[in-house]
Design an enzyme around this catalytic site. Structure first.
Site, mmCIF file in Angstrom:
data_model
loop_
_atom_site.group_PDB
_atom_site.id
_atom_site.type_symbol
_atom_site.label_atom_id
_atom_site.label_comp_id
_atom_site.label_asym_id
_atom_site.label_seq_id
_atom_site.Cartn_x
_atom_site.Cartn_y
_atom_site.Cartn_z
ATOM 1 N N CYS A 2 0.769 -1.036 -0.110
ATOM 2 C CA CYS A 2 0.101 -0.122 -0.087
ATOM 3 C C CYS A 2 0.849 1.255 -0.087
ATOM 4 C CB CYS A 2 -0.833 -0.066 1.273
ATOM 5 S SG CYS A 2 -1.703 -1.458 1.421
ATOM 6 N N ARG A 27 4.154 0.941 -6.917
ATOM 7 C CA ARG A 27 4.169 0.104 -5.897
ATOM 8 C C ARG A 27 3.187 -1.088 -5.833
ATOM 9 N NH1 ARG A 27 6.847 2.428 -0.711
ATOM 10 N NH2 ARG A 27 5.213 1.169 0.198
ATOM 11 N N TRP A 75 -3.180 -2.386 -1.579
ATOM 12 C CA TRP A 75 -2.800 -3.493 -2.151
ATOM 13 C C TRP A 75 -3.396 -4.377 -1.263
ATOM 14 C CZ3 TRP A 75 0.528 -4.940 -6.360
ATOM 15 C CH2 TRP A 75 0.592 -6.357 -6.518
ATOM 16 N N ASN A 99 -0.867 1.183 6.445
ATOM 17 C CA ASN A 99 -0.202 0.317 5.373
ATOM 18 C C ASN A 99 0.552 -0.716 6.625
ATOM 19 O OD1 ASN A 99 1.211 -1.214 3.693
ATOM 20 N ND2 ASN A 99 2.798 0.573 3.282
ATOM 21 N N GLY A 100 -0.042 -1.989 6.167
ATOM 22 C CA GLY A 100 0.649 -2.916 7.022
ATOM 23 C C GLY A 100 -0.247 -4.142 7.560
ATOM 24 N N GLU A 481 15.283 -23.396 -10.128
ATOM 25 C CA GLU A 481 15.151 -21.859 -10.035
ATOM 26 C C GLU A 481 16.307 -21.027 -10.150
ATOM 27 O OE1 GLU A 481 12.715 -20.024 -10.131
ATOM 28 O OE2 GLU A 481 13.399 -18.051 -9.324
ATOM 29 N N LYS A 485 16.850 -18.181 -12.964
ATOM 30 C CA LYS A 485 17.252 -16.809 -12.653
ATOM 31 C C LYS A 485 18.483 -16.540 -13.768
ATOM 32 C CE LYS A 485 14.426 -15.441 -11.271
ATOM 33 N NZ LYS A 485 13.483 -16.405 -11.070
ATOM 34 N N GLU A 488 17.525 -16.126 -17.366
ATOM 35 C CA GLU A 488 16.722 -15.050 -17.766
ATOM 36 C C GLU A 488 17.440 -13.745 -17.798
ATOM 37 O OE1 GLU A 488 13.699 -15.445 -14.530
ATOM 38 O OE2 GLU A 488 12.515 -14.843 -16.006
ATOM 39 N N HIS A 504 24.071 -39.915 -14.930
ATOM 40 C CA HIS A 504 23.425 -40.421 -16.041
ATOM 41 C C HIS A 504 23.330 -39.845 -17.583
ATOM 42 C CE1 HIS A 504 21.826 -43.409 -13.243
ATOM 43 N NE2 HIS A 504 21.683 -42.569 -12.281
ATOM 44 N N LYS A 600 6.578 -9.793 -18.247
ATOM 45 C CA LYS A 600 6.390 -9.978 -16.509
ATOM 46 C C LYS A 600 5.341 -10.991 -16.324
ATOM 47 C CE LYS A 600 6.806 -9.946 -12.071
ATOM 48 N NZ LYS A 600 7.993 -10.865 -11.610
HETATM 49 C C1 AGP Z 1 10.309 -16.224 -13.255
HETATM 50 O O1 AGP Z 1 11.356 -15.500 -13.171
HETATM 51 C C2 AGP Z 1 9.847 -15.697 -14.818
HETATM 52 N N1 AGP Z 1 9.396 -14.306 -14.741
HETATM 53 C C3 AGP Z 1 8.582 -16.486 -15.291
HETATM 54 O O2 AGP Z 1 9.103 -17.677 -15.437
HETATM 55 C C4 AGP Z 1 7.421 -16.460 -14.437
HETATM 56 O O3 AGP Z 1 7.640 -17.221 -13.146
HETATM 57 C C5 AGP Z 1 6.509 -17.359 -15.114
HETATM 58 O O4 AGP Z 1 6.099 -16.633 -16.429
HETATM 59 C C6 AGP Z 1 5.147 -17.682 -14.155
HETATM 60 O O5 AGP Z 1 4.346 -16.397 -14.070
HETATM 61 P P1 AGP Z 1 3.255 -16.139 -12.921
HETATM 62 O O6 AGP Z 1 3.864 -16.467 -11.637
HETATM 63 O O7 AGP Z 1 2.831 -14.773 -12.990
HETATM 64 O O8 AGP Z 1 2.097 -17.249 -13.196
#
Ligand code: AGP
Length: 605
Positions: A2, A27, A75, A99-100, A481, A485, A488, A504, A600
């Protein structure tokens, strides 16, 4: 997250508030509102959705001359994004923005209702303003009533309150959520949850500390500390760089969001843990009975990795059969879906097309559905039978960090919640796990020493013919993960792999140009993982080991702290792989926040 703004002065209060809220849009929010007290009368406006809706509602509202005003972008964490739940919230003759999260709001609300108070919203915030007005009846003045109210709150808050009982005053309190007050050469006073709304208005700012509370009027700023001792404001010059202010001084939103993980996980946990129980008031426990014998998790990308992590926790602690699906695969493979399966989708945005389609498939097949999401009122939240909000606040970096951290935290909590329902864990083990959960915010705090080490180390990992991130058990999804990262934001090739699988086939790639980032938790299969890494080291692969245990066969070694449990090692190693990827990307000169080819939220197939 928020956003809060406040103003006291003679300029155009309405416009200053609206402009301030606009500076907080970054935000993220789902509703907004303002309340202005002028000549003894309140004017209050609220709107859901974007700020333009609030501007339309206030277009005929004019403020001139002295006024006090407060504004808020919300939010949603307690209660849907509706006008009734939007701030500011009204008591009888007072308005509040907050906020909180107030941990003890339910108890206070119950007492207020028994006193005959009627609530309009589902929020924890509305409790505060009614509590203030209850205290107003017994305390000698508004400040004493405000002080008593603050002392009755548990949880995190940044609060602004205005009241007809003291028309030329704004009361404030800060604990666990940021807020600052700004001044300029005139007697105007400005409040905000971050710097940007004050730029071009205030010249100096005082950042409140946890426990600070007090009031401002046209003559003074009175601040009291957590021991109710008066303290002097410490004013510093305000930076005039808005973008830097939005990033709170970090180089990238992704970096800021890695540093925010400690605070947002504290929010994720807030109000959901007692000593021996996990509490989700977002849904009824019947979601997990009526013959639910299996959980199926479905997601994409990073959310898929948190889903994989969950599968280890659900089977180990909740003793419930769990399967995990990549949404883009699941939706086309004509899956068999049974009604004894609880279908859980995970999505930061709540809009990912593939994941949304699988949710529709599950609904159509008559399965119960739950979504773990960061955005209230998103498509998935509106569609699922139940929602758990991660409370990570807006995540601007395309490469997800705090969303992943809060998703895994939710799953750890959920595994204990289900374990309690299914009696699959002894109570003392649930108590132990809950005490570990409370340590997660501390375990993800970034230390300067660690960050500096990763900055230095990153120069060695800018080339090579690829990376393997390897881990066993729940550290395998963390390896996936970490690899994602790196891919990406550095555009270097990286794979996450189960440590035990390297022999393997992939070990054929081992040579000094192959970088292996090895996750070696002390409390989970350490010896087995160590021998897998030794196999690679023996074939001259360049090894970077992450562990609390010294590992002499590694070319590089990143030491994490000695943890009580593998889940705390998980979170510490998560921060390491996030920061390592960020620093490699920075050295390669990439756009960390907006990497090439990525969006995103992937709302297309
Ligand atoms: C993660 O760093 C990426 N931006 C991408 O893999 C993302 O996690 C994926 O597109 C899923 O998005 P969501 O969590 O909004 O569904």
């Amino acid at each position: 997250m928020c956003g809060i703004v406040g103003y006291l002065g003679e300029k155009n209060t309405k416009q200053i508030l609206l402009d301030g809220l606009k500076e907080l849009e970054y935000r993220g929010y789902d509703s907004a509102g303002i309340a202005v007290l002028q000549n003894g009368e309140f004017s209050n406006y609220k709107a859901i959705g974007k700020l333009i809706n609030l501007e339309k509602k206030t277009k005929d509202f004019v403020t001139e001359g002295f006024a006090v005003g407060i504004g808020h972008t919300r939010w949603a964490t307690h209660g849907k994004p509706t006008e009734l739940n939007a701030h500011p919230h009204l008591g009888e003759s007072s308005y509040i923005v907050h906020n909180g999260i107030i941990e003890n709001y339910a108890q206070l609300k119950k007492e207020l209702i028994s006193d005959g108070v009627t609530f309009l919203s589902q929020t924890d915030t509305e409790v505060i303003v009614h509590q203030f007005e209850k205290n107003l009846k017994t305390q000698k003045n508004a400040f004493k009533a405000f002080e008593k109210t603050i002392n009755e709150l548990d949880g995190a808050y940044a609060i602004l309150l205005t009241t007809k009982s003291e028309e030329d005053t704004i009361f404030f309190a800060k604990h666990g959520s940021p807020m600052l007050v700004g001044i300029n050469s005139e007697y105007e006073k400005f409040f905000a949850s971050s710097d940007t709304p004050l730029i071009e208005h205030a010249t100096q700012v005082n950042y409140f500390e946890d426990g600070d509370y007090g009031f401002v009027n046209s003559k003074e700023i009175s601040i009291f500390d957590k021991d109710a001792k008066k303290k002097k404001a410490i004013f510093t010059n305000l930076s005039q760089n808005k973008l830097s202010a939005q990033k709170d001084g970090f180089r990238f939103f992704m970096e800021k969001e890695i540093y925010e993980q400690s605070d947002v996980i504290a929010d994720t946990l807030m109000g959901r843990l007692s000593d021996d129980e996990v509490i989700f008031d977002e849904f009824d426990k019947s979601l997990f009975d009526d013959g639910i014998n299996e959980i199926k998790l479905c997601a994409c990308g990073t959310s898929y990795h948190s889903a994989l992590s969950a599968s280890y926790l659900f089977e180990r602690y909740s003793k419930i059969r769990t399967s995990v699906e990549i949404a883009s695969e699941f939706r086309y493979r004509e899956p068999i879906m049974c009604k004894d399966t609880l279908f859980i989708v995970i999505s930061q945005s709540g809009e990912t097309a593939d994941t949304l389609e699988t949710l529709k498939m599950a609904k159509k097949a008559g399965l119960k559905t739950l979504v773990i999401c960061n955005v209230d009122n998103s498509s998935m939240v509106r569609l699922a039978d139940a929602t758990i909000l991660t409370r990570a606040g807006i995540e601007k970096g395309v490469a997800s960090t705090k969303a992943f951290a809060t998703q895994v935290t939710i799953f750890w909590m959920l595994s204990l919640y289900i374990a309690k329902l299914r009696d699959s864990l002894k109570n003392e083990e649930i108590i132990r796990q809950i005490s570990l959960l409370r340590e997660v915010p501390a375990s993800v705090k970034v230390t300067d020493e660690m960050h500096e080490k990763l900055k230095r180390l990153s120069k060695r990992y800018l080339h090579g013919h690829g990376f393997f991130f390897i881990g066993r058990d729940i550290f395998f999804p963390l390896a996936l993960e970490g690899a994602l990262k790196l891919k990406e934001i550095s555009y270097l090739h990286a794979e996450g792999y189960p440590s035990g699988e390297m022999k393997h086939g992939p070990i054929a790639l081992a040579d000094p140009e192959l970088f292996t980032i090895a996750l070696l938790p002390e409390h989970l299969h350490y010896e087995k993982s160590k021998s897998n890494v030794e196999e690679l080291s023996a074939r001259d692969s360049t090894i970077c080991a992450i562990s609390s245990q010294e590992f002499d066969k590694a070319d590089d070694f990143i030491r994490i702290s000695k943890c009580k449990d593998y889940m705390l090692e998980f979170f510490e190693m998560m921060v390491v792989v996030q920061l390592l990827s960020l620093e490699i990307s920075v050295r390669l000169g990439n756009d960390v926040d907006m990497p090439r080819n990525l969006a995103k939220s992937v709302t297309v197939e």
